[in-house]
Design an enzyme around this catalytic site. Structure first.
Site, mmCIF file in Angstrom:
data_model
loop_
_atom_site.group_PDB
_atom_site.id
_atom_site.type_symbol
_atom_site.label_atom_id
_atom_site.label_comp_id
_atom_site.label_asym_id
_atom_site.label_seq_id
_atom_site.Cartn_x
_atom_site.Cartn_y
_atom_site.Cartn_z
ATOM 1 N N MET A 184 0.849 -1.196 0.000
ATOM 2 C CA MET A 184 0.000 0.000 0.000
ATOM 3 C C MET A 184 0.879 1.238 0.000
ATOM 4 O O MET A 184 1.737 1.387 0.875
ATOM 5 C CB MET A 184 -0.917 0.003 1.220
ATOM 6 C CG MET A 184 -1.961 -1.101 1.215
ATOM 7 S SD MET A 184 -2.950 -1.148 2.738
ATOM 8 C CE MET A 184 -1.838 -2.021 3.843
ATOM 9 N N CYS A 227 -1.594 -1.794 -10.326
ATOM 10 C CA CYS A 227 -1.959 -0.414 -10.014
ATOM 11 C C CYS A 227 -2.718 0.235 -11.180
ATOM 12 O O CYS A 227 -2.215 0.252 -12.305
ATOM 13 C CB CYS A 227 -0.712 0.409 -9.700
ATOM 14 S SG CYS A 227 -1.070 2.130 -9.269
ATOM 15 N N GLY A 282 -8.934 -9.726 -1.993
ATOM 16 C CA GLY A 282 -10.248 -9.143 -2.199
ATOM 17 C C GLY A 282 -11.319 -9.813 -1.351
ATOM 18 O O GLY A 282 -11.236 -10.999 -1.036
ATOM 19 N N ASN A 283 -12.324 -9.026 -0.938
ATOM 20 C CA ASN A 283 -13.482 -9.521 -0.178
ATOM 21 C C ASN A 283 -13.135 -10.017 1.221
ATOM 22 O O ASN A 283 -13.795 -10.915 1.735
ATOM 23 C CB ASN A 283 -14.208 -10.644 -0.935
ATOM 24 C CG ASN A 283 -14.999 -10.139 -2.127
ATOM 25 O OD1 ASN A 283 -14.833 -8.991 -2.533
ATOM 26 N ND2 ASN A 283 -15.833 -10.984 -2.689
#
Length: 561
Positions: free
Chosen positions: A112, A199, A318-319
């Protein structure tokens, strides 16, 4: 002492027995095994790792197939649980790959921008994270500048942080290979090197990296990038790639195979389709990730590889919104690990099974813990990033007690960390009723107005970018053609030259000509920009970014694709 002698010494000292943690080796690892009766050691390669039947796990949870080789004896194969052998590692995969091979589902902190720096990684590791990626680093700057390397690749000087992956962006194989080699040489605790192919931000479009390398026209380049990473690092360092889904399963599977053949050992799949910086919708972070697409990738790889399993480890991304999602997503996808970004910023305890979600007190304690780590290990992205973390962890409590703006205003430098800590402690006293909170309607209104101004500024900036993208499309130019004009902040020398101009009018004319999208007052007014975080111009300085793009106070800009 060589590996054979070390194994024999271990056998003598431990009387021929060691009890390693289950699944401490992976397929492809080479070990040295001591043969006590013959006072010698032999080399073996791990060819298969299989879980023992539940009723027979008293002797060990895993069965390893070893292929013994070397010397005059013919190659032989033996199955063992390793619990009764004296052995040592000769060469093998990184700790990251071995962890992924254990079958328990490694828990991974995603890369990140401004978010996965050392202080936050350490906080997440305290609460269950097992592997972490660094923030995105420019391979070009990393390869050329020692100061850049020391600033952005933070590691603990006095201890091993744990499995760590250096995350790079770039599009030149030679430069990327050099960056990876320097990372391994100068930071010996690095377990892997990673290429950003996910990205979707404008900076990636302009620099032609990230998800903008996923087109068929760049496939040969991508394979050469991964091959350069593999060629420039030892086998004990994992070559990793982070990707997004392509438009079809067949295309994504072909990409994964190409990456594996080029040398990738770990591929993290952000289970959303590649996005564009100028448009939200499918591929952006809104909407659920397609975990079934990850499952299809894992199943197809397993069905087409040899019996010892796929050569490349898949990590699903994800999720993940809660601790329960970690196990559920692993079961649903069959992936070797699970990666998390945004929800981990909101709840760094997520991977550990605990949660600060329902308690202002717990969230404030977590923010204080992060602040202490940030004091010891300063955030290279600056104090805006520190404020970002604190806000994500405990924004509800800060807003409830009208302290958010105080904290954002106080986090300006190292000395102000103590003032920010006082803000958090005061907020904690309010949350625990240690001190009575008396609402101030005027103060609450100012906070509400400031929050609305921040929202309006973000929306104005997005409308501006969309407008210039449409203009570029009409004129047949690259979509970021007009956005590139005036978006780069001035260098220190350029700032000094502007300051030397004789009049305010001359300075402003020069600014409009060369830096029209950057806030004039943010860099040249001694008192800063009076609009603060509600300014729609870019608050950017030429030496403050790690490749993450301009500072527009959009939280999304801090999270890498």
């Amino acid at each position: 002492m060589n590996s054979f002698d070390e194994a024999l010494a271990l056998a003598s000292k431990e009387k021929g027995t060691t009890t390693p943690t289950p699944a401490v080796v992976s397929v492809g690892d080479e070990i040295v095994v001591a043969v006590k009766a013959e006072a010698r050691a032999v080399k073996a390669r791990v060819t298969k790792v299989k879980a023992a039947k539940e009723k027979k796990r008293g002797r060990g949870d895993w069965i390893y197939s070893l292929e013994f080789f070397g010397g005059d004896a013919p190659t032989t194969t033996k199955k063992t649980r390793l619990t009764h052998l004296a052995w040592s590692m000769r060469s093998g995969s990184s700790r990251y790959v071995r962890l992924l091979g254990m079958g328990s589902g490694a828990r991974v902190v995603a890369p990140m921008v401004g978010g996965s720096e050392l202080a936050f990684r350490l906080l997440a590791r305290r609460y269950g994270a097992e592997v972490a990626y660094t923030p995105m680093m420019s391979a070009e700057d990393f390869a050329a500048d020692e100061a850049y390397r020391r600033k952005w690749l933070q590691t603990k000087d006095d201890d091993d942080e744990g499995p760590l992956v250096a995350h790079f962006c770039g599009n030149d194989p030679t430069t990327l290979g050099k960056a990876c080699a320097l990372a391994v040489r100068e930071f010996p605790l690095i377990d892997g090197v990673d290429l950003n192919l996910g990205c979707p931000q404008r900076i990636a479009y302009s620099g032609h990296f990230g998800s903008y390398l996923l087109g068929d026209e760049d496939r040969d380049l991508v394979k050469r990038l991964v091959a350069a990473m593999r060629a420039s690092t030892p086998q004990s360092v994992a070559v990793c790639v982070k990707i997004r889904l392509l438009d079809s399963h067949a295309a994504t599977l072909r990409l994964v195979r190409d990456l594996a053949e080029a040398g990738a050992a770990v591929i993290a799949v952000h289970a959303r389709k590649r996005a564009t910086w100028h448009k939200r919708g499918p591929g952006a972070r809104d909407g659920p990730a397609d975990l079934d697409a990850v499952r299809k990738i894992v199943d197809d790889l397993q069905s087409q590889e040899e019996d010892d399993g796929p050569k490349v480890k898949i990590v699903t991304n994800g999720n993940v919104r809660s601790f329960a999602d970690v196990a559920a997503n692993l079961a649903r996808t069959g992936a070797a690990g699970v990666m998390c970004a945004e929800p981990l910023l909101d709840d760094p305890m997520l991977f550990g099974g605990g949660s600060a979600a329902d308690s202002h007190e717990a969230r404030l304690d977590l923010a204080l813990e992060y602040l202490d780590l940030a004091r010891r290990y300063p955030n290279p992205a600056g104090f805006r990033s520190v404020a970002f973390h604190v806000r994500r962890i405990c924004v509800a409590a800060l807003e409830k007690y009208d302290l958010l703006d105080d904290l954002l205003d106080d986090l300006l430098d190292l000395e102000s960390l103590e003032k920010a800590r006082e803000d958090l402690l005061l907020c904690r006293d309010y949350a625990t009723s240690k001190k009575p909170f008396v609402p101030d309607p005027d103060r609450a209104k100012r906070a509400k107005d400031r929050k609305q101004k921040r929202t309006d500024a973000r929306q104005a900036r997005r409308r501006f970018e969309e407008r210039l993208a449409r203009k570029a499309k009409r004129n047949g130019k690259p979509l970021d053609f007009y956005l590139r004009a005036g978006a780069d902040p001035p260098t220190r020398d350029e700032l000094d030259a502007i300051k030397c101009l004789p009049t305010d009018a001359a300075r402003l004319d020069r600014w409009k000509r060369d830096f029209s999208q950057v806030c004039f007052h943010f860099l040249l007014n001694p008192n800063g920009c009076s609009r603060g975080d509600s300014c729609a111009f870019l608050h950017a300085a030429g030496d403050t970014a790690s490749g993450g793009g301009p500072n527009d106070d959009d939280d999304d800009a801090l999270v890498n694709g």
